[in-house]
Design a protein around this motif. Structure first.
Motif, PDB file in Angstrom:
ATOM      1  N   ALA B   2       0.834  -1.198   0.000  1.00  0.00           N
ATOM      2  CA  ALA B   2       0.000   0.000   0.000  1.00  0.00           C
ATOM      3  C   ALA B   2       0.875   1.257   0.000  1.00  0.00           C
ATOM      4  N   THR B   3       0.506   2.210  -0.830  1.00  0.00           N
ATOM      5  CA  THR B   3       1.216   3.493  -0.781  1.00  0.00           C
ATOM      6  C   THR B   3       0.224   4.570  -0.379  1.00  0.00           C
ATOM      7  N   TYR B   4       0.681   5.414   0.538  1.00  0.00           N
ATOM      8  CA  TYR B   4      -0.220   6.427   1.076  1.00  0.00           C
ATOM      9  C   TYR B   4       0.113   7.792   0.497  1.00  0.00           C
ATOM     10  N   SER B   5      -0.927   8.603   0.456  1.00  0.00           N
ATOM     11  CA  SER B   5      -0.790   9.847  -0.264  1.00  0.00           C
ATOM     12  C   SER B   5      -0.854  11.051   0.675  1.00  0.00           C
ATOM     13  N   ARG B   8      -3.640  13.380  -0.105  1.00  0.00           N
ATOM     14  CA  ARG B   8      -4.979  13.007   0.405  1.00  0.00           C
ATOM     15  C   ARG B   8      -5.128  13.489   1.846  1.00  0.00           C
ATOM     16  N   LEU B   9      -4.059  13.313   2.626  1.00  0.00           N
ATOM     17  CA  LEU B   9      -4.114  13.768   4.016  1.00  0.00           C
ATOM     18  C   LEU B   9      -4.257  15.294   4.054  1.00  0.00           C
ATOM     19  N   ARG B  11      -5.645  17.120   1.885  1.00  0.00           N
ATOM     20  CA  ARG B  11      -7.016  17.483   1.514  1.00  0.00           C
ATOM     21  C   ARG B  11      -7.965  17.337   2.708  1.00  0.00           C
ATOM     22  N   GLY B 105      -6.397  10.505  10.474  1.00  0.00           N
ATOM     23  CA  GLY B 105      -5.444  10.505   9.364  1.00  0.00           C
ATOM     24  C   GLY B 105      -4.060  10.933   9.814  1.00  0.00           C
ATOM     25  N   TRP B 114       5.219   9.028   8.017  1.00  0.00           N
ATOM     26  CA  TRP B 114       5.263   9.864   6.795  1.00  0.00           C
ATOM     27  C   TRP B 114       4.416  11.136   6.921  1.00  0.00           C
TER      28      TRP B 114
END
Lengths: 172, 123
Positions: B2-5, B8-9, B11, B105, B114
């Motif tokens: 899984a790669t997290y963005s 997105r956080l 936003r 989040g 991260w």
């Protein structure tokens, strides 16, 4: 006449449907968590309780007192009064009625338990299945919300308890 | 894997901050509306308490017209107040949801190591 498809309305309906499934899964999880333990586990629990009570009773019991000449020392009743008062189950087990007590307690527990019972392994497997289903539905929900956002609708709120491991996932 | 963005956080945190700003606006609007309602109510009460010199049909008509106008103003102010209350409640609900998402989040990103600095500063 065929109804014209409305993609936005369909998306909203799909999100509602997924959220209803999530509610159902959460209720199912709570139900499984609270369901009775298996017959075998009831037996094991009862055996452990009776064994502990018997040990407690034995610590108080002084059978040598029963054979003592009157007036020589204390506890010439074997301390039975104290044993009975503090621990009836232990007293009965001590006097050789442990099996009867265990069987009676298991029968009472079984009669009083309602609904499907689960062994620890069954319960664990069932909870894992529900959690997997829940995560799948959450991923579907997130994909639907992202589709909605891609269509320009940004007013759809995620659930306050949405899983960050899912709503923060980058695009694949 | 899984790669997290981070975007997105970002936003999610933006949505939280925007929701807070909207709530502030909604609260200000509610206070203004309350003042308007009290003022309309007071005008009606003052009118009801005042001594009116009625000598003609025309005076009666004027009295009725004034009473109707002031009552209507109170009614409208009351509707505005109800709407402002609803808007404030909706804004508060959105703040609650977005703050909860931003919190979880941020915690998730921090735990996974991260969490971007610009977001850390906005916690």
């Amino acid at each position: 006449m065929l109804k014209r498809k409305n993609p936005l309305r369909d998306l909203l309906a799909d999100i509602e449907s997924v959220r209803a499934k999530l509610v159902d899964l959460r209720m199912e999880r709570r139900h499984v968590e609270r369901s009775p333990i298996s017959q075998q586990e009831i037996g094991e629990r009862v055996a452990r309780i009776v064994e502990e009570r018997e040990a407690e009773a034995r610590a108080l019991f002084a059978p040598e007192g029963l054979s003592r000449q009157d007036g020589v020392g204390f506890l010439d009743d074997g301390n039975l009064a104290a044993v009975e008062r503090s621990n009836l189950i232990g007293a009965l087990a001590l006097l050789g009625l442990g099996d009867t007590v265990r069987q009676s307690l298991v029968a009472e527990a079984t009669a009083a338990s309602s609904g499907k019972s689960y062994s620890a392994d069954q319960r664990s497997a069932e909870l894992i299945r529900i959690d997997k289903d829940f995560a799948t539905q959450e991923r579907i929900e997130e994909a639907l919300i992202r589709s909605l956002e891609d269509s320009g609708v940004t007013s759809m709120l995620r659930r306050p308890d949405a899983n960050p491991a899912i709503f923060l996932l980058g695009e694949t | 894997m899984a790669t997290y963005s981070p975007s997105r956080l970002r936003r999610v945190v933006d949505q939280r901050d925007a929701a807070r700003a909207s709530l502030k606006t909604a609260n200000t609007r509610l206070e203004e509306t309350k003042l308007g309602f009290r003022s309309a109510e007071r005008a009606l009460q003052d009118f009801e308490r005042s001594r009116v010199d009625i000598r003609s049909e025309r005076d009666i008509a004027k009295f009725d017209a004034d009473l109707t106008r002031l009552s209507k103003a109170v009614e409208e102010a009351s509707e505005l107040l109800a709407a402002a209350n609803r808007s404030r409640d909706e804004a508060a609900e959105i703040v609650s949801v977005t703050a909860s998402l931003a919190h979880s989040g941020i915690e998730f990103a921090a735990a996974a190591g991260w969490l971007p600095n610009d977001i850390r500063e906005r916690c």
